[in-house]
Design a protein around this motif. Structure first.
Motif: not given
Length: 580
Positions: A166-179
């Motif tokens: 989950a830690v290594v995926i978290a930056p991608a989640v933030k980029l997709a969610e916040e734009g």
């Protein structure tokens, strides 16, 4: 954080001028700004990432700075690129990763190439007249193989990583969610591919504004569905992708678009470990990807052949050197058409093709004075594509662990189909099979029975993630997109550094050539001198001036200083090498 850059001013050498001529206008400006008196690599002390998109590269750099290793960073970059470089980074595609473990000295290959669904048949892309139907194999649901990226990243992290999934995926989640901020490169690609992406409403509503208005540089692109899919993957592991609602949505969307993918196909997908192919070139060990990639086999095959000639003395991009390279390339690509395929289904003569003895046979077929017509070249008697929109990244961490990863959805933005409600762009990798043996695919590559369509098979690839070792330690990590030209692009970076003593940035920038047997033409970039072109034509080569080839992302460990030196190919805008 300590990153060393490159000088801005200085006299431009003849080689630099030639290299500049090979670049598109935007890249020329960037290269001039960076200082072309000597094309310098970026350098760092503790870890380095070279990737085709800066934000994703910085995600990997930050993971390294937090104490993660090269694999942790590599997985984080893969997921980030799915957000920031949607035309090539992906969840809906697949690829190959090489991992070097510094502690054991071993290198492992992970094959997460897409697989044909269980309902795939040999003749599924033929029309009523028995001819290959390229539209069906490229732009419909039938074009999509079962994606492998999520499974491949989990396998890599579980075996070689040190951080939580989950830690290594978290930056991608933030980029997709916040734009993400739309770059000129992203805006241009969305404008150029609008016809394909608006073919499916599920893609159009993500990548274009209301009414089909284009995103412009500086706009914010939010991918909410993709963020939700990434959250499910982070929480549930691969099951969040290959089972349940996401898998069902993918299967439904593919089937509705004319494909045969089922939830069972997704649930059955497995990434696999494979033994890398290895060879030597002038004392260096070359480690690359085995089948179903053709890249490693033919990279080593061509290097073995050229090792018998004094390439360094003949000169970089001289007519003599280019002639020998082209003739060796033709012979290798002819063998590709006959022997290469999924090793789980066909016997691929890897040992024979990569042997030094076979290289002697190849050299015996090369006329030093004249080009051999391709029609006279046949595959040897032994007991075969990605588009330019594949992407590659290279990583070395502070302990000397390394990752070389190339992955793709084939064409830019794949088939153009987004699985409804998931934000996942689907690949069109089924076009990499031989729809009809002997008929060229989208990029002119010929395939045979070994690469025919079949249920559960992985299509042949040209991806060539590569690690070069010197004295038992990692020296260079490199790779590139570029379709049929991937193999020859990686080849030339290695030769430029070993034969011609270029630094990693010079090796990445120098003008390139390519020959793939058929069509019988020697492709060249601008920057090859007119005198050299005339000499090649006098030898019988048919020259074809092409757009720039490849986008190499390379990191090397300098054995003398201990510093990491890296370079991103200036041929493609937005790439970056970062370290700390």
């Amino acid at each position: 954080m300590r990153i060393k850059g490159i000088s801005r001013f200085g006299a431009v050498t003849v080689m630099a001028v030639a290299a500049l001529c090979a670049l598109p206008a935007g890249a020329q400006e960037a290269a001039i700004y960076s200082g072309m008196d000597r094309i310098h690599p970026v350098w760092a002390e503790n870890g380095m990432v070279a990737a085709q998109e800066r934000v994703a590269a910085e995600v990997g750099r930050d993971i390294l700075a937090q104490g993660g290793n090269a694999v942790d960073a590599g997985v984080a970059v893969a997921f980030a690129l799915a957000v920031t470089l949607p035309r090539a980074g992906n969840l809906g595609g697949g690829g190959f990763m090489l991992i070097h473990d510094a502690e054991t000295g071993e290198t492992q290959a992970i094959d997460y190439r897409e697989m044909a669904p269980a309902g795939a048949t040999r003749d599924m892309f033929l029309d009523a007249a028995g001819e290959a139907d390229s539209d069906k194999s490229r732009y419909t649901g039938a074009a999509s193989g079962v994606p492998g990226t999520v499974a491949g990243m989990k396998l890599a992290l579980d075996r070689y990583g040190s951080m939580e999934w989950a830690v290594v995926i978290a930056p991608a989640v933030k980029l997709a969610e916040e734009g993400i901020t739309v770059t000129p490169d992203l805006a241009d690609s969305l404008e150029a591919l609008k016809e394909r992406l608006t073919r499916y409403p599920s893609a159009a509503k993500i990548f274009y504004k209301d009414g089909g208005e284009l995103y412009r540089p500086g706009d914010k692109l939010i991918q909410a569905d993709l963020a939700n899919t990434l959250k499910k993957i982070a929480a549930e592991g691969p099951d969040g992708f290959y089972k349940g609602p996401v898998a069902e949505a993918i299967a439904t969307s593919v089937t509705d678009a004319g494909g045969k993918m089922t939830p069972d196909d997704l649930a059955a997908y497995k990434a696999v470990l494979r033994t890398p192919v290895k060879g030597t070139y002038r004392g260096y060990e070359v480690v690359s990807m085995p089948p179903p990639s053709s890249g490693g086999v033919h990279l080593i095959q061509i290097l073995n052949t050229l090792e018998g000639y004094p390439i360094g003395a003949l000169g970089q991009n001289s007519s003599e050197t280019i002639h020998l390279m082209a003739e060796a390339m033709k012979l290798a690509y002819a063998d590709r058409s006959e022997y290469l395929g999924d090793p789980d289904f066909v016997d691929v003569p890897v040992a024979a093709l990569t042997s030094k003895e076979y290289a002697k046979d190849m050299r015996a077929k090369i006329n030093l004075a004249f080009a051999t017509p391709s029609e006279q070249i046949k595959p040897a008697d032994l007991t075969p594509y990605e588009s330019d929109q594949t992407t590659h990244y290279s990583i070395i961490d502070k302990d000397g662990n390394a990752v070389s990863n190339t992955y793709t959805i084939n064409f830019s933005y794949g088939s153009g189909l987004v699985a409804e409600g998931t934000g996942v762009l689907m690949n069109n990798e089924m076009d990499d099979f031989s729809a009809k043996p002997g008929v060229p695919n989208a990029y002119g590559l010929i395939g045979g029975d070994a690469n025919a369509v079949g249920p559960g098979k992985r299509p042949l690839s040209s991806m060539t993630p590569t690690i070069v070792n010197k004295d038992g330690k990692v020296w260079l990590v490199t790779g590139s997109p570029g379709g049929a030209r991937i193999i020859t692009t990686v080849l030339q970076v290695i030769m430029n550094m070993i034969d011609h003593n270029m630094n990693v940035a010079e090796a990445s920038t120098a003008p390139r050539i390519h020959h793939q047997w058929l069509p019988d033409e020697l492709r060249i970039e601008e920057g090859i001198s007119l005198d050299t072109q005339r000499a090649l034509q006098a030898k019988g080569h048919v020259l074809s001036l092409q757009e720039v080839m490849g986008s190499t992302q390379s990191v090397m460990l300098d054995p003398e200083s201990g510093y990491l030196l890296g370079a991103s190919d200036p041929r493609v805008a937005g790439a970056a090498t970062v370290g700390y």
